[in-house]
Every structure is written in C-alpha cells, then in structure tokens.
Design an enzyme around this catalytic site. Structure first.
Site, PDB file in Angstrom:
ATOM      1  CB  CYS A  69      -1.077  -0.032   1.099  1.00  0.00           C
ATOM      2  SG  CYS A  69      -0.239  -0.212   2.731  1.00  0.00           S
ATOM      3  CG  HIS A 363      -4.306   0.518   3.919  1.00  0.00           C
ATOM      4  ND1 HIS A 363      -3.513  -0.048   3.096  1.00  0.00           N
ATOM      5  CD2 HIS A 363      -5.282   1.114   3.020  1.00  0.00           C
ATOM      6  CE1 HIS A 363      -4.250  -0.195   1.916  1.00  0.00           C
ATOM      7  NE2 HIS A 363      -5.131   0.629   1.709  1.00  0.00           N
ATOM      8  CG  ASN A 385      -8.044   1.872  -0.309  1.00  0.00           C
ATOM      9  OD1 ASN A 385      -6.710   1.301  -0.233  1.00  0.00           O
ATOM     10  ND2 ASN A 385      -9.031   1.220   0.661  1.00  0.00           N
TER      11      ASN A 385
END
Length: 445
Positions: A69, A363, A385
């Site tokens: 991520c 994250h 995202n």
C-alpha cells in the site's frame, strides 16, 4: 486471582434473558453477521461522495494480495501529476519494479542488522524482533523515497505485475526462510572470530543468491527501456534507451527532499512539536533515516487541506480496518452502533488505543479531496485506495472528519507548508522510538 463462580455466571444468564433487546439482536447477528446487523443508515447518508475540493477521478490501482500500500500510495500521487502534465488518458507506474528493489534492499538491511546485533543473545528482544519477520511487504514514506532516488521508476507496461508481486505470500515465506538461514550462518561466523572482510564476503554471497531468487520470481528489472505514448491530443511521443532514474527525473520531476512526514500520536511519550525516528526501521543502508514531526490533529488537518488546496494530493497512513465498511467504502465512527444495539460503549481515546495495542498504522492511501463547510472546516475526506474498483465508489473511499481524528496517524506534505518553528523541530535531532513502536507499524505489515 479470582475465579468465576457458578453463581456469578448464573446471574449473567438471568440479566441477559431479562433484556428482550438482547434476544432480538442475537437473532439478527446469528443470521446476518455482527456488523451487517448493527450498521447504521445515517453513516451512509452523511458520507456521500461529493466534495468541495476534488482533485482526481483517475482509475484506481489494485495491490491485490500484497502489503504494498505504501508504494501504491506514493506512485499514485506521482501518476496523477504525470497524467496531468503529459495530457494522458490514463497511466500507471510499475509497483512491481519498486517491490523488487525493496526486497533486495530489505534483505541487505536485515543482514546488516544481524551483523550489528551479533553480540546480543539469540533470545534478546531486538534479535527476536529481527528474526520474527526478517522482511515483509510494508514500509514508510522515507523508505519509498530512498528507493525512488536510488532506482527510479518505470511504466507498468515496461515491468508488469507477476504472480509473486500480486500475491506475495510464497515469495515472502521462502525469502524469510533463506534470510533466517543466512542470519544463523553470519552469527556463527562472527562468533568464530571471523574478521569484517570475511563476514562481508559471506553476506555478498547471500545477496547474489537473493538477487537471483527475486529475479526468478518477480522478473529481472530493466536497466534501460523504450517508452512511447499518445497524449489526449493524439500526439505521439517516444523515448529510446531511457534509464529508470532518468525517467523519474523527466516524467515525475519532483524533489522528494521537499516533503516531510507529519504524525499525530497523542501519547505521553511523544510530545508535540518534536521529531522522531524508529530504531531499526529502514530498507536502504546509508539512506536518510525515517523521520516524523508530531503535531496536534487540528494542525495536521490544516496542512493536508493546504496541500490539496494547492492542487496536490496527500499520501497518508491510518488504521483502515477500524469501524469501516470496506464494500461501501465508508470510514466513519458511527458506521456501526454498538451502543444502542449491544450496550457496548467505546471509551478508549486515541492515545489509549495506541498505548494498549488496540490501534496502529496499518495502511497507506491518498487523500484526493475534502468537503469543507462555510467556515473552511472539514466535514468528510475523499480517499484513493489501492484495493481495485470493486469496493467503495469505483475504488474511492470516504472518511468522516471524526474518523480522521481518531484513526489517521500520518501525512506527507511539502516543507513549505510548515512554519519556521515546525521545520526547525522536524530537522532537530530526533527522539529514537523502539523498533516495535506503533509509529513504525506500517513497515511491519
């Protein structure tokens, strides 16, 4: 210690059975699942996907079954600029390319840490910390900066995804198996009295084996490549024999040293207005260490908004699994109502959650918009995202401002948004946090 008596347990049975609401909730949860049964309609109404500042609607990327991520978030901030600057319909930089070099550098980092701690007992907390996870997919902003500055970037078309980059479990399992074996050999070699030259020579043997393993699982990365594209005006452009570093300089063109990491960690061990680093956290040996400045949440959000008002998205780190609906893409403190349904009250504050291991950075994503009220205060935030377009609104999420307050821990902003006092604090000698501090946890995932 006090044991649980039969009389006490019988009282609990009686209290539960006397409350008709509990029986109704039991029926709902056992048939539909916990969170679906107590999800609130209001959270969906309040958190629509309309924002007063909205920087991009570019297609989202997908990290798939990997912990990349932090790389995706950084590369996404770059690609938005690249798409705009070069008038492209769409574009994606290779996350697998950065992944390869991160694995290579992390392997060297681990072996150097093993050498540095060779005088400690095998059961010491630091050695155990190293051996528990020799390397993994996670990382920090400063770590990805080190990779970009050393190895550059390439288009995804030049170095595409592989099975191992999209699903990294097997790659990590056997790389860590190899590194633990190497660690034992190095510690035994040092214990036998070998000199530094012999130890380094053995380490280099291991790194050749590791490089070969990475190349065979991820693909050999290009040292130079050709690149061609057509822009929105149908103009054809091409590059011949460009290197990854030259590509970064020409097509991304950002001076990464102009950016700083700001955290909000309201715990007693981290006073505001001070800089921090995390011991043993890094990937590229010899690169600048990971560094943060800790600021109050109101100032933290001011900086993020200022950067987006200037037209630039914001890399940020949070605890994304907390009170969130992944499928709808809603991050909100009121998304589930435990109080009205189950009489459970969450009273732990942000500092308490950090201190008692209830929350940590898990994250990294990108802030690409915010909805401001008439006074310029944030109501909700737009998030890009990296979980593909089947969740949220075509991959974009929305976070309530209250959720941001409680579960967001880090942003990356340009230095010129800081005050002179804040910049001086950031550049001062940092306080060194323990390797297992929650402010380093994004790199342990």
């Amino acid at each position: 210690m006090t044991s649980l008596s039969t009389d006490f347990t019988e009282k609990l049975f009686a209290d539960y059975e006397a409350n008709a609401k509990y029986g109704a909730i039991e029926n709902a949860v056992t048939h539909n699942g916990l969170l679906k049964s107590i999800e609130t309609r209001q959270s969906e109404v309040e958190n629509d996907f309309v924002f007063s500042i909205d920087l991009t609607k570019d297609e989202v990327s997908n990290q798939k079954a990997s912990g990349r991520c932090w790389m995706f978030a950084a590369l996404n901030t770059f690609r938005h600029k690249l798409i705009s600057d070069f008038k492209l319909e769409s574009f994606e930089l290779s996350q697998a390319h950065t992944f390869f070099w991160d694995k290579y550098e992390k392997s060297n980092w681990f072996l150097e840490q093993i050498i540095a701690t060779a005088d400690q007992e095998i059961g010491s907390r630091k050695v155990k910390f190293l051996l528990d996870t020799p390397q993994q997919d996670g990382g920090q902003w400063d770590m990805v900066v080190s990779l970009f500055e050393k190895y550059g970037v390439v288009p995804k078309s030049v170095y595409p995804e592989s099975v191992a980059s999209s699903n990294s479990r097997e790659l990590n399992q056997y790389l860590n198996k190899l590194l633990r074996q190497d660690a034992q050999i190095l510690r035994d070699l040092i214990a036998s009295g070998a000199d530094q030259a012999a130890v380094q020579a053995k380490k280099e043997e291991f790194l050749q084996e590791i490089f070969n393993y990475l190349a065979m699982t991820l693909g050999l990365p290009p040292r130079q490549f050709d690149f061609a594209y057509r822009d929105k005006d149908d103009n054809y452009r091409s590059e011949k024999g460009i290197t990854p570093r030259a590509f970064f300089e020409k097509y991304v063109g950002l001076k990464l040293s102009d950016y700083v990491s700001v955290i909000n960690a309201p715990t007693a061990d981290k006073p505001y207005g001070k800089s921090y680093t995390v011991e043993m956290l890094g990937n590229v040996v010899g690169a600048p260490s990971v560094r943060y400045i800790n600021l109050p949440m109101d100032r933290f959000k001011e900086l993020a908004i200022a950067q987006m008002k200037a037209g630039e998205s914001v890399w940020f780190g949070s605890d994304v699994g907390q009170v969130s609906d992944r499928q709808k893409g809603i991050l909100a403190t009121n998304v589930y109502d435990f109080t009205a349904s189950m009489d459970i009250n969450w009273t732990q504050d942000k500092a308490g959650r950090l201190d008692y291991s209830e929350s940590l950075m898990t994250h990294a994503m990108v802030l690409t918009g915010v909805d401001l009220d008439a006074d310029g205060k944030p109501i909700k935030w737009k998030i890009e995202n990296s979980w593909g377009d089947k969740v949220g609104q075509k991959g974009y999420f929305v976070a309530s401002d209250a959720w941001m307050d409680e579960y967001t821990y880090q942003i990356v902003v340009r230095k010129d948004f800081l005050t002179a006092e804040e910049l001086a604090a950031y550049e001062a000698d940092p306080q060194v946090l323990a390797p297992w501090d929650p402010m380093g946890s994004l790199a342990s995932k």
